[in-house]
Design a protein around this motif. Structure first.
Motif, short mmCIF file in Angstrom:
data_model
loop_
_atom_site.label_atom_id
_atom_site.label_comp_id
_atom_site.label_asym_id
_atom_site.label_seq_id
_atom_site.Cartn_x
_atom_site.Cartn_y
_atom_site.Cartn_z
N GLY A 149 0.79 -1.22 0.00
CA GLY A 149 0.00 0.00 0.00
C GLY A 149 0.82 1.27 0.00
N ASP A 150 2.13 1.17 0.23
CA ASP A 150 2.97 2.36 0.15
C ASP A 150 2.88 2.94 -1.25
OD1 ASP A 150 3.79 2.12 2.74
OD2 ASP A 150 5.79 1.34 2.29
N GLU A 151 2.70 4.25 -1.35
CA GLU A 151 2.60 4.92 -2.65
C GLU A 151 3.92 5.62 -2.95
OE1 GLU A 151 -0.80 7.41 -2.08
OE2 GLU A 151 -2.21 5.82 -2.57
N ILE A 152 4.46 5.36 -4.13
CA ILE A 152 5.78 5.86 -4.50
C ILE A 152 5.66 7.24 -5.14
CG2 ILE A 152 7.91 5.38 -5.73
CD1 ILE A 152 7.17 3.31 -3.59
N VAL A 153 6.34 8.20 -4.56
CA VAL A 153 6.40 9.56 -5.10
C VAL A 153 7.68 9.76 -5.89
CG1 VAL A 153 6.49 12.01 -4.50
CG2 VAL A 153 4.99 10.48 -3.22
N LYS A 154 8.78 9.23 -5.38
CA LYS A 154 10.07 9.38 -6.05
C LYS A 154 10.97 8.22 -5.66
CE LYS A 154 13.74 12.74 -7.01
NZ LYS A 154 14.27 14.10 -6.72
N LEU A 182 14.09 7.12 -1.23
CA LEU A 182 12.74 6.77 -1.65
C LEU A 182 11.77 7.68 -0.91
CD1 LEU A 182 11.33 4.57 -3.42
CD2 LEU A 182 11.04 3.25 -1.33
N ALA A 183 10.96 8.41 -1.66
CA ALA A 183 9.91 9.24 -1.09
C ALA A 183 8.58 8.54 -1.29
CB ALA A 183 9.88 10.62 -1.74
N ILE A 184 7.86 8.30 -0.20
CA ILE A 184 6.60 7.56 -0.27
C ILE A 184 5.51 8.26 0.51
CG2 ILE A 184 7.86 5.36 -0.47
CD1 ILE A 184 6.97 4.79 2.44
N VAL A 185 4.30 7.81 0.28
CA VAL A 185 3.16 8.20 1.12
C VAL A 185 2.61 6.93 1.73
CG1 VAL A 185 0.85 9.19 1.18
CG2 VAL A 185 2.61 10.21 -0.29
N ARG A 186 2.58 6.87 3.05
CA ARG A 186 2.08 5.70 3.77
C ARG A 186 0.91 6.12 4.64
NH1 ARG A 186 6.41 2.34 6.98
NH2 ARG A 186 6.91 1.73 4.83
N GLN A 187 -0.26 5.61 4.31
CA GLN A 187 -1.48 5.92 5.06
C GLN A 187 -1.68 7.43 5.19
OE1 GLN A 187 -1.22 3.75 8.75
NE2 GLN A 187 -1.46 1.76 7.75
#
Length: 229
Positions: A149-154, A182-187
């Motif tokens: 579910g982690d969303e990858i930004v960069k 790694l830049a991500i968006v988690r929850q």
């Protein structure tokens, strides 16, 4: 500066696209269930008579609805793509202004002019381009702390754009056995991690599968792009 309504509209469109995908997924699951007619399967038997084992009017209605949803999904994706271009263009413009301001600040320090604070990057302009859809236990991705579910930004130097899989693989290969930012968006929360692409017993250098979030205007739900890394 990008108008706040463009950012808000983009997030609403992404929510709308998610709802469309959920409805399409449910229809496809019903049509492709064991004994079902499928998405495009025939509705007559070997002798040319309507099949008696399925509700033909209902199947036709579901197929029509699926076609409508796909068209809506395409329209929403195109709008998201246009908004992303606006947001990314604004980001580049702000970066150029910040660089120019930094040069002016350096000069002002010698002539006694007041220095201004650097502009902060707006995190809304950095929207995720892919989400971790599968992750293998014991893989580099799992060991280094990534989660489903982690969303990858960069990923390293890779952000949203064309030739995504090619650029992701090139970035991983060129950084084998080296840490990659790694830049991500988690929850809903932005996070920065490091991951080390490396050889292991499984597939790829990382051991996860990315589900492309559909920034490509040619994206169709029935052809979701899964990127193996």
């Amino acid at each position: 500066m990008v108008a706040p309504d463009v950012k808000a509209e983009t997030m609403k469109l992404m929510d709308r696209r998610g709802a469309l995908e959920a409805e399409m997924d449910a229809i496809i699951a019903r049509l492709t269930a064991p004994g079902g007619p499928g998405i495009t399967g025939g509705l007559v038997d070997a002798e040319g008579f309507p099949r008696s084992d399925i509700d033909i009017p209902n199947v036709l209605a579901q197929r029509r609805r699926l076609a409508e949803l796909r068209n809506d999904h395409q329209d929403v994706t195109n709008k998201i793509d246009k908004n992303l271009e606006i947001l990314h263009s604004s980001k580049l413009s702000r970066n150029e202004q910040t660089t120019s301001r930094g040069s002016d600040t350096s000069a002002s320090s010698h002539i006694g002019l007041p220095q201004s604070e650097p502009m902060e990057e707006d995190p809304v302009t950095r929207l995720p381009f892919a989400m971790i859809d599968e992750i293998t236990d014991g893989s580099p991705a799992a060991v280094d702390g990534l989660q489903l579910g982690d969303e990858i930004v960069k990923f390293g130097n890779v952000e949203a754009g064309d030739r995504l899989q090619e650029r992701l693989m090139s970035e991983a290969i060129s950084n084998e056995d080296s840490q990659v930012s790694l830049a991500i968006v988690r929850q809903g929360s932005a996070m920065n991690l490091t991951i080390t692409p490396r050889r292991w017993h499984g597939r790829g250098l990382l051991g996860y599968v990315l589900l492309h979030l559909g920034i490509n205007p040619n994206y169709l739900f029935s052809q979701q792009k899964k990127l193996h890394c």
